[in-house]
Enzyme design. Structure first.
Site, PDB file in Angstrom:
ATOM      1  N   LYS A 165       6.161  17.652  -1.312  1.00 26.41           N
ATOM      2  CA  LYS A 165       7.413  17.016  -1.687  1.00 26.41           C
ATOM      3  C   LYS A 165       8.470  17.523  -0.706  1.00 26.41           C
ATOM      4  CE  LYS A 165       5.836  14.607  -3.861  1.00 26.41           C
ATOM      5  NZ  LYS A 165       5.907  13.175  -4.162  1.00 26.41           N
ATOM      6  N   LYS A 266       0.662   2.920  -7.813  1.00 24.29           N
ATOM      7  CA  LYS A 266       0.805   3.530  -9.134  1.00 24.29           C
ATOM      8  C   LYS A 266       0.679   2.418 -10.169  1.00 24.29           C
ATOM      9  CE  LYS A 266       3.711   7.437  -7.814  1.00 24.29           C
ATOM     10  NZ  LYS A 266       3.651   7.439  -6.355  1.00 24.29           N
TER      11      LYS A 266
HETATM   12 MG    MG Z   1       4.914   9.139  -3.017  1.00 25.26          MG
END
Ligand code: MG
Length: 368
Positions: A165, A266
């Site tokens: 991240k 997703k």
């Molecule tokens: Mg991502």
């Protein structure tokens, strides 16, 4: 067969490693997850789950999923859950948008379809191509040493795909990435995921510093496709797009612009397994690779991910995450369960997991 009862349950999912930190100060410790149970007149039950990644990751949030499902629930009664197309149409006819909320219903319908056919959902999503695959794990944004320690700990558990991240100061982000590359081996993959957190100039600085680092992939450097395309023109780094790929139209637009070699798919972002199959099949056919996962979620979400992953061509599968490895609470006995960094799809009918509803308490609301 028709749906005679719709129940919506809520529970909280805590991050198993403390604080999950993304760019822009987005921090998660616990998130409200929502579970749908559909019951049919044949006595079959199906489960679905949706858990948005907070309120600022996508235009979705936990309370929104529940409010949308309260609107949708009465419209599901009397429908054949095995006719997933008609259920989808009925939901779109009752409420525009809010695809993430509809995802939980769609997944529950696929669960029933599989159970009624006596087949795992993967068999109905195109056929089982593999039952196991390597998983990736996200590495929360933090100080270099902390990120390296986290990577080393997960690596000792068998993980070899890491998604860092990033999206903070580009020089510090480059240092984070370099340190993780040095702490990993030739078989490891390192994904530099800014979650759209870099301003264009920062992204260009970041890619200049990351260029040449072996085994590093870039994911969603900037918030919009247009900005990502400008970055793309400045670098030879392999690119994955995530937040901007929300449907077939956005996938095709990005593909036509030559924006990426891979997408992050997703399930709830595109509205459920029905649309995820569509996007997956199209991406596969276009020669792209896919990460298959969801925004967040527990055992039911993970079961759905595992079914989609199992039915994806091995050559097209970039990586997968088992969201229930990231969370403390388990409502289906921590199934499916990964082992040594490898995920395995349950081969029983439907999603292949059994939810213990007693762990969810009374439904938040119900119809039927
Ligand atoms: Mg991502």
């Amino acid at each position: 067969m028709t749906i005679v009862r719709v129940e919506v349950f809520g529970y909280d999912l805590s991050y198993v490693h403390g604080s999950y930190v993304m760019s822009g100060g987005r921090t998660v410790t616990s998130l409200p997850s929502t579970v749908v149970r559909l019951t049919t007149d044949a006595g079959l039950e199906g489960f679905g789950e949706v858990c948005p990644l907070g309120s600022t990751y996508l235009p979705a949030f936990g309370g929104g999923a529940r409010a949308a499902l309260a609107e949708l629930a009465p419209h599901l009664l009397g429908l054949d859950p095995c006719n997933v197309a008609l259920v989808g149409e009925a939901m779109d006819g009752a409420l525009r948008g809010h695809r993430y909320a509809k995802s939980a219903v769609d997944i529950a319908c696929w669960d029933i379809l599989g159970r009624s056919a006596g087949l795992p959902v993967a068999a109905l999503l195109g056929g089982i191509r593999q039952v196991s695959y390597p998983l990736y794990i996200a590495v929360p944004l933090g100080p270099v040493d902390e990120m390296v320690r986290y990577v080393e700990a997960r690596r000792a558990e068998g993980i070899h795909r890491f998604q860092l991240k990033l999206g903070a100061d580009p020089r510090e982000d480059a240092a984070r990435t370099r340190a993780v590359v040095e702490a990993t081996g030739d078989d490891d993959i390192v994904i530099a995921d800014a979650n759209g957190g870099w301003r264009l100039q920062d992204a260009v600085v970041a890619v200049r510093l990351l260029e040449g680092l072996e085994r590093v992939y870039l994911e969603q450097p900037c918030p919009t496709l247009e900005e990502c395309l400008i970055v793309r023109r400045r670098t030879a780094m392999p690119m994955i797009l995530d937040e901007v790929i929300t449907d077939v139209q956005s996938l095709l637009r990005a593909y036509e612009a030559g924006a990426m070699e891979a997408i992050n798919l997703k399930i709830s972002k595109v509205g459920g397994l029905t649309r995820a199959k569509l996007v997956r099949d199209l991406a596969q056919e276009l020669g792209l690779r896919l990460t298959i996962e969801d925004t967040w979620g527990g055992d039911v979400t993970t079961a759905a991910i595992s079914q989609l992953a199992a039915s994806t061509a091995p050559g097209a599968l970039f990586t997968v995450s088992f969201m229930n490895d990231w969370t403390v609470e388990h409502i289906a006995g921590h199934r499916p369960r990964s082992r040594d960094g490898v995920g395995e799809t349950p081969t029983g009918p439907g999603l292949g997991v059994d939810v213990d509803v007693s762990l969810l308490g009374a439904p938040l609301f119900a119809a039927g």
